[in-house]
Design a protein around this motif. Structure first.
Motif, PDB file in Angstrom:
ATOM      1  N   THR A   1       0.730  -1.236   0.005  1.00 38.79           N
ATOM      2  CA  THR A   1      -0.059   0.075   0.068  1.00 38.79           C
ATOM      3  C   THR A   1       0.992   1.145   0.065  1.00 38.79           C
ATOM      4  O   THR A   1       0.545   2.285  -0.751  1.00 38.79           O
ATOM      5  CB  THR A   1      -0.813   0.081   1.161  1.00 38.79           C
ATOM      6  N   LEU A   2       1.946   1.471   0.802  1.00 39.33           N
ATOM      7  CA  LEU A   2       2.781   2.356   0.977  1.00 39.33           C
ATOM      8  C   LEU A   2       3.755   2.556  -0.183  1.00 39.33           C
ATOM      9  O   LEU A   2       4.624   3.521  -0.329  1.00 39.33           O
ATOM     10  CB  LEU A   2       3.486   2.546   2.222  1.00 39.33           C
ATOM     11  N   ARG A   3       3.826   1.594  -1.329  1.00 38.29           N
ATOM     12  CA  ARG A   3       4.623   1.831  -2.541  1.00 38.29           C
ATOM     13  C   ARG A   3       3.962   1.750  -3.646  1.00 38.29           C
ATOM     14  O   ARG A   3       3.560   2.717  -4.111  1.00 38.29           O
ATOM     15  CB  ARG A   3       5.760   0.728  -2.244  1.00 38.29           C
ATOM     16  N   ASP A   4       3.472   0.785  -3.979  1.00 37.54           N
ATOM     17  CA  ASP A   4       2.534   0.642  -5.316  1.00 37.54           C
ATOM     18  C   ASP A   4       1.199   1.444  -5.051  1.00 37.54           C
ATOM     19  O   ASP A   4       0.897   1.919  -6.069  1.00 37.54           O
ATOM     20  CB  ASP A   4       2.508  -0.907  -5.615  1.00 37.54           C
ATOM     21  N   GLY A   5       0.882   1.149  -4.009  1.00 34.49           N
ATOM     22  CA  GLY A   5      -0.653   2.023  -3.843  1.00 34.49           C
ATOM     23  C   GLY A   5      -0.369   3.292  -3.676  1.00 34.49           C
ATOM     24  O   GLY A   5      -1.289   4.139  -4.250  1.00 34.49           O
ATOM     25  N   GLU A   6       0.665   3.832  -3.018  1.00 31.68           N
ATOM     26  CA  GLU A   6       0.915   5.073  -3.180  1.00 31.68           C
ATOM     27  C   GLU A   6       1.186   5.798  -4.394  1.00 31.68           C
ATOM     28  O   GLU A   6       1.366   7.128  -4.489  1.00 31.68           O
ATOM     29  CB  GLU A   6       1.839   5.631  -2.031  1.00 31.68           C
ATOM     30  N   GLN A   7       1.610   5.149  -5.404  1.00 32.90           N
ATOM     31  CA  GLN A   7       1.926   5.831  -6.619  1.00 32.90           C
ATOM     32  C   GLN A   7       0.618   6.207  -7.389  1.00 32.90           C
ATOM     33  O   GLN A   7       0.815   6.732  -8.536  1.00 32.90           O
ATOM     34  CB  GLN A   7       2.729   4.595  -7.740  1.00 32.90           C
ATOM     35  N   VAL A   8      -0.307   6.012  -6.882  1.00 29.65           N
ATOM     36  CA  VAL A   8      -1.795   6.534  -7.384  1.00 29.65           C
ATOM     37  C   VAL A   8      -1.801   8.043  -7.669  1.00 29.65           C
ATOM     38  O   VAL A   8      -1.285   8.484  -6.432  1.00 29.65           O
ATOM     39  CB  VAL A   8      -2.994   6.300  -6.722  1.00 29.65           C
ATOM     40  N   PRO A   9      -1.871   8.826  -8.648  1.00 28.48           N
ATOM     41  CA  PRO A   9      -1.674  10.110  -8.655  1.00 28.48           C
ATOM     42  C   PRO A   9      -2.884  10.824  -7.713  1.00 28.48           C
ATOM     43  O   PRO A   9      -3.965  10.408  -7.313  1.00 28.48           O
ATOM     44  CB  PRO A   9      -2.420  10.633  -9.943  1.00 28.48           C
ATOM     45  N   GLY A  10      -2.551  11.760  -7.068  1.00 26.26           N
ATOM     46  CA  GLY A  10      -3.299  12.325  -5.922  1.00 26.26           C
ATOM     47  C   GLY A  10      -3.171  11.500  -4.718  1.00 26.26           C
ATOM     48  O   GLY A  10      -3.917  12.071  -3.593  1.00 26.26           O
ATOM     49  N   CYS A  11      -2.600  10.512  -4.503  1.00 28.77           N
ATOM     50  CA  CYS A  11      -2.692   9.798  -3.244  1.00 28.77           C
ATOM     51  C   CYS A  11      -1.546   9.548  -2.436  1.00 28.77           C
ATOM     52  O   CYS A  11      -1.299   8.882  -1.503  1.00 28.77           O
ATOM     53  CB  CYS A  11      -3.166   8.066  -3.586  1.00 28.77           C
ATOM     54  N   GLN A  12      -0.463  10.525  -2.658  1.00 29.41           N
ATOM     55  CA  GLN A  12       0.796  10.630  -1.813  1.00 29.41           C
ATOM     56  C   GLN A  12       0.378  11.197  -0.395  1.00 29.41           C
ATOM     57  O   GLN A  12      -0.338  11.775  -0.231  1.00 29.41           O
ATOM     58  CB  GLN A  12       1.662  11.662  -2.519  1.00 29.41           C
ATOM     59  N   LEU A  13       1.261  10.373   0.290  1.00 34.28           N
ATOM     60  CA  LEU A  13       1.033  10.760   1.837  1.00 34.28           C
ATOM     61  C   LEU A  13       2.413  11.383   2.274  1.00 34.28           C
ATOM     62  O   LEU A  13       3.383  11.016   1.788  1.00 34.28           O
ATOM     63  CB  LEU A  13       0.747   9.213   2.750  1.00 34.28           C
ATOM     64  N   ASN A  14       2.087  12.055   3.429  1.00 35.77           N
ATOM     65  CA  ASN A  14       3.396  12.567   4.050  1.00 35.77           C
ATOM     66  C   ASN A  14       4.060  11.264   5.070  1.00 35.77           C
ATOM     67  O   ASN A  14       3.309  10.408   5.078  1.00 35.77           O
ATOM     68  CB  ASN A  14       3.317  13.679   4.490  1.00 35.77           C
ATOM     69  N   THR A  15       5.139  11.705   5.747  1.00 37.63           N
ATOM     70  CA  THR A  15       5.793  10.556   6.382  1.00 37.63           C
ATOM     71  C   THR A  15       5.107  10.289   7.508  1.00 37.63           C
ATOM     72  O   THR A  15       4.783   9.114   8.038  1.00 37.63           O
ATOM     73  CB  THR A  15       7.086  11.206   6.889  1.00 37.63           C
ATOM     74  N   VAL A  16       4.357  11.311   8.388  1.00 33.54           N
ATOM     75  CA  VAL A  16       3.462  11.189   9.532  1.00 33.54           C
ATOM     76  C   VAL A  16       2.405  10.160   9.079  1.00 33.54           C
ATOM     77  O   VAL A  16       2.148   9.102   9.781  1.00 33.54           O
ATOM     78  CB  VAL A  16       3.016  12.323  10.077  1.00 33.54           C
TER      79      VAL A  16
END
Length: 499
Positions: A11-26
């Motif tokens: 989720t935090l690598r392939d999932g987070e590659q979705v445009p607009g779904c980027q998360l910050n470190t926290v």
């Protein structure tokens, strides 16, 4: 004896590659901790070489969680592997995930290379990663379209080089289930030393077959599955963790077990959806809001007599309680805290007080506050640090008259006001906004999420705004859909400022 299936969450690598779904470190740490509580075996925390943010996130996630293996992605390039190793330095259990494309499309067109050269690069990458960590996973990108005989050569060579896990991705989601299952079976039967490594699936959903392909891989010998919460991921997404976990739980005849605490699925599904501004489709298996809904009279009658007539899953098994505590304007902090906890959200007292005040204001407008509403409220303070904030919005519209909007903005503490007419209330409001924010912006996409339980529910708006050659994503939520639209536009504009 039951067969153990390892859950590798990306989720935090392939999932987070979705445009607009980027998360910050926290936010990534919050998700990682919930993944640990869920019981995943491996967390793919990021692609360290790709950006300083990804590098930092892998470091911080490594510090924050204890039990799962923390995995970092790399290409079959030494500097990538160096970065992955450095980012993993604080991980209690660490894995480097390196690899290269093996299909004719990748060898010929992406790398302008030959099969023998690619095989040599694969082996070299595994050996190099092995200098840093014992646990090395190799991915054969586009394995779904790779000739089985050549794929078997590559798999055998990387296992001999020290790979402990070998990933067989259906990168384009092309394979039919039987085809993918036969590919895994072929490897199990033709690779010398295959018992020395775990074979992993990694299936994409381009043709809607990710879960079916993953299960066929498992039935033919794969013992690790690479999955994401809610099935998020590039293009049409990845295999959904919750689907694989519940298939294994429901089909006792398969005799396959996972370490997943399924009662925590609902909570983490909502957390990921909320943090990534990525709504779950209503008819999504396991976690969609209609997954346990019955509208047909025949179905309702059957369920009332015996739930198993139409339900193969008890909603409580995936964390959806028949909890009778309903949130209204008369609910106290304890009720709100309880409802947030059911959805996997824990707040300190100061944050809870702020959310509670926002909750009361919302509850005064609505008959009942939903889980989606409280999750939006719990994440609403992200706008507090925005450079540009909405002070007020007043719109006049109706049949036979032109819509007029007046807007007030707070820009770094300075107040601005403007008014405009438009072809409808949203158009008028955005035109007024543009009078203050005088930049050449183009609205590329405007999506209103379903107002699902009544006319007083919170409307959720997603926007794509193009500025200076870049596309920025904005999100807004409000009981007033015009206000939600303006909030989404302002959210996107704030990202221009932070670029």
């Amino acid at each position: 004896m039951s067969k153990r299936l390892f859950i590798f969450d990306t989720t935090l690598r392939d999932g987070e590659q979705v445009p607009g779904c980027q998360l910050n470190t926290v936010e990534k740490i919050e998700v990682a901790k919930q993944l640990e509580g869920l019981g995943v075996d491996v967390i793919e925390a990021g692609f360290p070489i790709s950006s300083p943010g990804d590098f930092k996130s892998v470091i911080e996630i490594s510090k924050a969680v204890t039990w799962p293996v923390i995995c970092a992605l790399s290409r079959a390039v030494e500097k990538d592997i160096d970065a992955a190793a450095e980012a993993l330095k604080f991980a209690k259990r660490k894995r480097i995930h390196t690899g290269i494309g093996t299909s004719e499309y990748h060898i010929k067109y992406k790398f302008n290379s030959t099969p023998d050269e690619i095989l040599e690069r694969a082996v070299s990458a595994v050996k190099y990663a092995k200098r840093y960590v014992e646990d090395v996973e190799f991915y054969a990108e586009d394995a779904g379209r790779t000739d089985n005989e050549y794929l078997a050569r590559v798999v055998e060579a990387v296992i001999k080089a020290g790979a402990t896990v070998v990933n067989i991705p259906d990168t384009t989601g092309y394979c039919l289930p039987a085809e993918y299952g036969n590919k895994i079976k072929y490897l199990m039967e033709h690779v010398d030393g295959i018992d020395k490594a775990v074979i992993s699936t990694h299936c994409h959903n381009d043709l809607g077959m990710a879960t079916a392909n993953t299960m066929e891989g498992v039935l033919n010998g794969a013992r690790q599955v690479e999955v994401t919460i809610n099935g998020i991921g590039e293009r049409a997404g990845n295999t959904a963790l919750e689907e694989i976990a519940m298939i294994c739980k429901c089909h006792h005849d398969l005799d396959i077990t996972t370490n997943i605490n399924t009662q925590k699925i609902g909570g983490i599904s909502r957390t990921v959806s909320s943090l990534m501004n990525m709504p779950v489709q209503p008819n999504k298996a396991i976690v969609g809001r209609n997954a346990f809904a019955h509208s047909s009279g025949i179905h309702q009658d059957g369920v009332l007599k015996n739930a198993q007539t139409y339900e193969i899953i008890n909603p409580k098994d995936v964390g959806y309680s028949d909890d009778q505590i309903v949130l209204t304007a008369r609910s106290g902090r304890a009720a709100l805290k309880h409802r947030l906890a059911l959805n996997g959200v824990t707040l300190d007292e100061d944050k809870l007080d702020k959310v509670y005040q926002d909750f009361l204001r919302l509850a005064d407008k609505k008959k009942e506050v939903t889980d989606d509403d409280v999750l939006i409220l719990a994440g609403a303070d992200r706008t507090a640090s925005h450079h540009i904030r909405l002070d007020y919005l007043q719109v006049t519209s109706g049949v036979g008259i032109r819509s007029v909007a007046s807007i007030g903005l707070d820009i770094a503490g300075e107040k601005f006001e403007a008014a405009a007419t438009g072809n409808g209330p949203v158009d008028a409001a955005i035109k007024a906004l543009k009078k203050i924010i005088n930049r050449k912006m183009v609205l590329k996409e405007f999506t209103i999420q379903a107002i699902n339980k009544g006319s007083d529910d919170v409307g959720k708006v997603h926007m794509q705004v193009e500025y200076n050659g870049h596309v920025y994503y904005g999100f807004g939520a409000n009981t007033d859909i015009v206000a939600a639209s303006v909030e989404a536009y302002i959210d996107a504009i704030n990202k221009f400022h932070n670029k």
